[in-house]
Design a protein around this motif. Structure first.
Motif, mmCIF file in Angstrom:
data_model
loop_
_atom_site.group_PDB
_atom_site.id
_atom_site.type_symbol
_atom_site.label_atom_id
_atom_site.label_comp_id
_atom_site.label_asym_id
_atom_site.label_seq_id
_atom_site.Cartn_x
_atom_site.Cartn_y
_atom_site.Cartn_z
ATOM 1 N N GLU A 70 0.830 -1.204 0.000
ATOM 2 C CA GLU A 70 0.000 0.000 0.000
ATOM 3 C C GLU A 70 0.867 1.257 0.000
ATOM 4 N N LEU A 71 1.964 1.234 0.782
ATOM 5 C CA LEU A 71 2.848 2.397 0.831
ATOM 6 C C LEU A 71 3.514 2.637 -0.511
ATOM 7 N N VAL A 72 3.952 1.560 -1.157
ATOM 8 C CA VAL A 72 4.603 1.723 -2.469
ATOM 9 C C VAL A 72 3.597 2.198 -3.506
ATOM 10 N N ALA A 73 2.375 1.660 -3.457
ATOM 11 C CA ALA A 73 1.353 2.065 -4.414
ATOM 12 C C ALA A 73 0.965 3.528 -4.241
ATOM 13 N N ARG A 74 0.930 4.000 -2.988
ATOM 14 C CA ARG A 74 0.571 5.386 -2.722
ATOM 15 C C ARG A 74 1.669 6.339 -3.142
ATOM 16 N N GLY A 75 2.910 5.833 -3.069
ATOM 17 C CA GLY A 75 4.038 6.678 -3.399
ATOM 18 C C GLY A 75 4.513 7.440 -2.194
ATOM 19 N N PRO A 76 5.729 7.946 -2.215
ATOM 20 C CA PRO A 76 6.276 8.677 -1.062
ATOM 21 C C PRO A 76 5.547 9.981 -0.819
ATOM 22 N N SER A 77 5.359 10.301 0.453
ATOM 23 C CA SER A 77 4.721 11.573 0.800
ATOM 24 C C SER A 77 5.688 12.700 0.512
ATOM 25 N N SER A 78 5.143 13.888 0.452
ATOM 26 C CA SER A 78 5.973 15.032 0.083
ATOM 27 C C SER A 78 7.089 15.309 1.070
ATOM 28 N N THR A 79 6.906 14.805 2.263
ATOM 29 C CA THR A 79 7.913 15.053 3.297
ATOM 30 C C THR A 79 8.669 13.800 3.670
ATOM 31 N N ALA A 80 8.481 12.741 2.911
ATOM 32 C CA ALA A 80 9.104 11.486 3.299
ATOM 33 C C ALA A 80 10.607 11.556 3.255
ATOM 34 N N SER A 81 11.111 12.384 2.312
ATOM 35 C CA SER A 81 12.560 12.421 2.199
ATOM 36 C C SER A 81 13.210 13.264 3.283
ATOM 37 N N ARG A 82 12.400 14.154 3.919
ATOM 38 C CA ARG A 82 12.983 15.002 4.957
ATOM 39 C C ARG A 82 12.038 15.079 6.151
ATOM 40 N N PRO A 83 11.964 14.058 6.917
ATOM 41 C CA PRO A 83 11.080 14.077 8.076
ATOM 42 C C PRO A 83 11.635 14.969 9.167
ATOM 43 N N GLU A 84 10.712 15.377 10.030
ATOM 44 C CA GLU A 84 11.143 16.157 11.182
ATOM 45 C C GLU A 84 12.031 15.291 12.077
ATOM 46 N N ALA A 85 12.944 15.905 12.733
ATOM 47 C CA ALA A 85 13.828 15.183 13.644
ATOM 48 C C ALA A 85 13.009 14.535 14.745
#
Length: 791
Positions: free
Chosen positions: A741-756
């Motif tokens: 499901e996560l792969v099908a949805r695709g990465p969220s806009s903030t997935a590459s830079r999450p909050e600390a």
């Protein structure tokens, strides 16, 4: 072996027909056997089927009618002195005679008897009437000498299947059903002459032997020559007032006129060994043909019922079945029993059978009581048709000292041997449970597999143990073999542990032995084992061997704490091994091929887990973390080991998420060979329980895997696919579904830079996704959503 004898601990080959051992009733042949009627024309030869209730009833009726002065039975003559024990009130069949070679107890054979065995009925009849009774088969001393160490006889040819031949002649395609129709369901007694049925089948056996020679079974000729000599001896003492109970196949040979010289010539030069015999408990399950017993029967429980039921056997059987199913919480009423009886009798009439047999009763039970399902029917087959009956022998029966000590311990610990498998939960903080644990571990060390440790369903702490127990008759042979080590369980286990320690060449073998000694409470053996352990550890420089040895030592230290055992010496050896592993592991991991790397990964996991069991040492923990970091950073180390080292560091909090993502990015970069990258992924997220959850909760890592996978060239994708499938197929179904499901949805806009501090989560609330959860929550909580409510 002899007819009716079963090689100890050895199953008959699957292509060996059981029918030759299933003798049909027969009687005397005209020469030396007596004809039905009066004494004076020869001994009474009663040919039987081993473990046949019809034959057993017929033997009892024939003996009651003729009253012989002596009864001769097919069996080992060495057991003649044990026959009086058959009359003991504590003797409850099924039981077996056990004969084994004194110098090689593993070379052994059993002669089983059930309550419905004709031989057992003859023995009990003779003892009850004060009549002489003897065994007349070839002595076990010769039979065991002719067998190899596994219990198989040498150069034996298979005789014909007499029951099968007679059944085919009668137009039956199932020998078992023919036998039931002719004997078991009709009875073997005739109103005017109880010996007449034996005469009829003896004539048939004579015709078969005439047509087929003697069946091509050379061993039978030797056995029959010995039986004829024993029969002559008995006739000199008792005249013709002698009855012989043997397999029907042998009757024509016993009635044959031969010379003493010819019979003795067949016996000349036979090998011989010194033997010991005793009575041991047997089980219905071991009488079953599927257990590998050559003279076995399909349904010991059913035959026992036919023999014991005084009248209306079908009605009584259906009542037993109903009782069993009710115990298993199935709804079975009296009406079910009545209807099942009617259906079984109707089927018997339609099939032309004299009485409903096992086939008809089984079909009726399936249709009426089991609703057509084979699941509850399998329970009926296991518990009733075969059964878990375990016989008993008197306490004063001959036994090796080790057997007597084991019986004493079983009584003291209230740990009764049972044929039915059961699970035993032990709390080692209780004195009796701890003693039970020591006994079971000592028996395992001696090779007596009464119990097997299993994973507990409750607590996994060191104070808990779970065992699966099942007593098999063959364990008596294992006990006899273990008797060479000592006369008590404690002394025998100690002696064997010391001998194994001196003989062991591999370090892992000695460490496993040390663990066994601690579990079994063998304090006297530990000094010898520890000396051997120190010697092997000092001489072994192979890191793989050291890594194999350390986990057992770590567990031993943990068990020693539970059992209040002094494990200081073990701790010193374990610390030394850990230090040598830390030094030698990095260079040992360089340049390994795929198979060697996979094996080393197992060692890596084992050492990591073992170090966690050793007494706390901050210096050792830091040292090991440094080793893992060197493995994770070195390009010369195979990808599966680099990935595994990184994952172990991450799980221990010695590697932060950013650094883990950096290492994954390097491993999955375009410059890395696809096969090596796939191996890194397997090491990082494969194998361990919950390995895939890190990808579920850290979308950054999942995105890296996804980007790499979509970029693998098509010509190499098929090469890495098996490795990836092996990695991801090990995940729980829910984890695989979530990843999909996560792969099908695709990465969220903030997935590459999450909050600390919030790895794997977006920086702010996604209100649209959160609103989608509310209806489900209201449904679970039982709250209706108000119309027009502001969500």
């Amino acid at each position: 072996m002899t007819a009716g004898a079963v090689p100890a601990g050895r199953a008959a080959p699957p292509d060996r027909p059981a029918a030759p051992e299933r003798r049909g009733p027969a009687t005397d042949a005209p020469a030396d056997g007596r004809s039905a009627g009066q004494w004076g024309s020869g001994p009474l030869l009663l040919g039987v089927r081993h473990h046949g209730p019809g034959s057993a009833r017929g033997v009892r009726a024939a003996l009651d009618a003729t009253r012989p002065a002596c009864v001769l039975i097919e069996g080992p003559p060495e057991a003649d002195g044990l026959l009086p024990l058959a009359a003991d009130e504590e003797m409850r069949p099924p039981v077996a005679l056990l004969a084994h070679a004194v110098d090689d107890p593993g070379r052994a054979a059993f002669w089983p008897f059930a309550e419905f065995s004709p031989e057992w009925v003859a023995i009990r009849w003779a003892l009850a009437h004060g009549v002489a009774v003897r065994f007349i088969d070839l002595p076990a001393a010769h039979s065991l000498a002719a067998a190899d160490a596994t219990g198989d006889e040498v150069d034996e040819e298979l005789r014909i299947d007499p029951i099968g031949e007679l059944a085919r002649t009668a137009g039956y395609d199932d020998p078992e059903r023919w036998w039931e129709d002719v004997i078991e369901l009709r009875g073997t007694t005739a109103p005017d002459d109880p010996t007449a049925p034996f005469a009829a089948v003896a004539e048939a056996m004579g015709a078969l032997r005439e047509a087929h020679g003697d069946g091509g079974h050379a061993r039978d000729l030797i056995r029959e020559a010995y039986m004829r000599l024993q029969l002559r001896t008995a006739r000199k003492e008792f005249g013709d007032s002698v009855a012989v109970v043997c397999g029907a196949w042998h009757v024509p040979a016993l009635a044959r006129r031969t010379t003493v010289g010819a019979d003795r010539a067949l016996l000349k030069g036979l090998p011989k060994v010194k033997t010991e015999t005793t009575w041991v408990p047997w089980t219905h399950r071991r009488l079953a043909r599927r257990s590998g017993y050559g003279a076995g029967i399909d349904a010991p429980g059913w035959y026992g019922h036919l023999f014991a039921a005084p009248d209306r056997p079908v009605e009584r059987w259906m009542t037993k079945v109903a009782g069993l199913l009710r115990e298993e919480d199935r709804i079975v009423s009296s009406a079910h029993v009545i209807e099942a009886v009617r259906l079984a009798e109707t089927l018997a009439t339609m099939r032309g059978r004299p009485l409903a047999g096992l086939g008809e009763t089984t079909d009726a039970v399936r249709a009426v009581m089991c609703d057509g399902s084979d699941v509850p029917l399998d329970l009926v087959r296991d518990r009733l048709v075969v059964g878990d009956v375990l016989g008993e022998v008197p306490a004063d029966a001959p036994a090796v000292p080790l057997q007597r000590d084991l019986a004493r311990l079983q009584r003291g610990l209230r740990l009764k041997p049972e044929a039915q498998e059961r699970e035993l939960e032990l709390d080692l903080r209780k004195e009796n449970d701890a003693a039970r644990s020591r006994l079971l571990h000592r028996l395992r060390l001696l090779g007596i597999g009464w119990g097997e440790p299993v994973a507990g369903r409750g607590s996994t702490g060191t104070f808990r143990e779970s065992w699966r127990l099942r007593w098999e008759p063959e364990l008596h042979v294992r006990i006899a073999e273990a008797g060479v080590w000592g006369t008590t369980v404690d002394s025998a286990a100690t002696a064997k542990a010391e001998a194994r320690a001196l003989e062991a060449t591999a370090l892992a073998e000695v460490t496993a032995l040390a663990e066994q000694c601690l579990l079994a409470g063998l304090g006297e053996a530990l000094p010898v084992v520890m000396t051997a352990l120190a010697d092997r550890a000092a001489l072994d420089s192979d890191v793989g061997h050291l890594a194999q040895a350390l986990p057992a030592l770590a567990r031993s230290l943990r068990y020693g704490d539970v059992r209040a055992t002094d494990t200081a010496a073990l701790g010193e050896v374990a610390a030394g091994l850990a230090e040598r592993i830390c030094v030698g592991l990095p260079p040992a991991c360089a340049g390994l091929d795929a198979d060697a790397a996979a094996e080393m990964r197992g060692h890596l996991d084992a050492v990591h887990g073992a170090l966690g069991l050793l007494p706390d040492s901050a210096e050792r923990t830091d040292r090991w973390s440094g080793v893992l970091r060197r493995l994770a950073d070195r390009d010369t180390v195979p990808g599966i080991l680099r990935g595994r080292a990184a994952r172990l560091l991450l799980d221990d909090g010695r590697l932060d998420e950013d650094e883990a993502a950096r290492l994954m990015g390097l491993a999955l970069s375009p410059g890395t060979a696809p096969a090596d990258a796939a191996a890194w992924i397997e090491g990082f997220v494969g194998g361990a329980a919950g390995g895939g959850m890190i990808l579920v909760h850290d979308e950054r890592l999942l995105s890296l895997v996804d980007d790499w996978l979509t970029g693998v060239p098509g010509d190499t994708f098929t090469d890495v696919l098996p490795l990836l499938r092996r990695t991801f197929s090990a995940y729980e179904p829910g984890v695989r579904r979530t990843l999909g499901e996560l792969v099908a949805r695709g990465p969220s806009s903030t997935a590459s830079r999450p909050e600390a501090g919030t790895p794997g989560f977006a920086a702010s609330l996604d209100e649209e996704r959160a609103d989608g959860v509310l209806p489900v929550l209201r449904l679970l909580l039982g709250h209706d959503e108000p119309e027009g409510a502001d969500r």
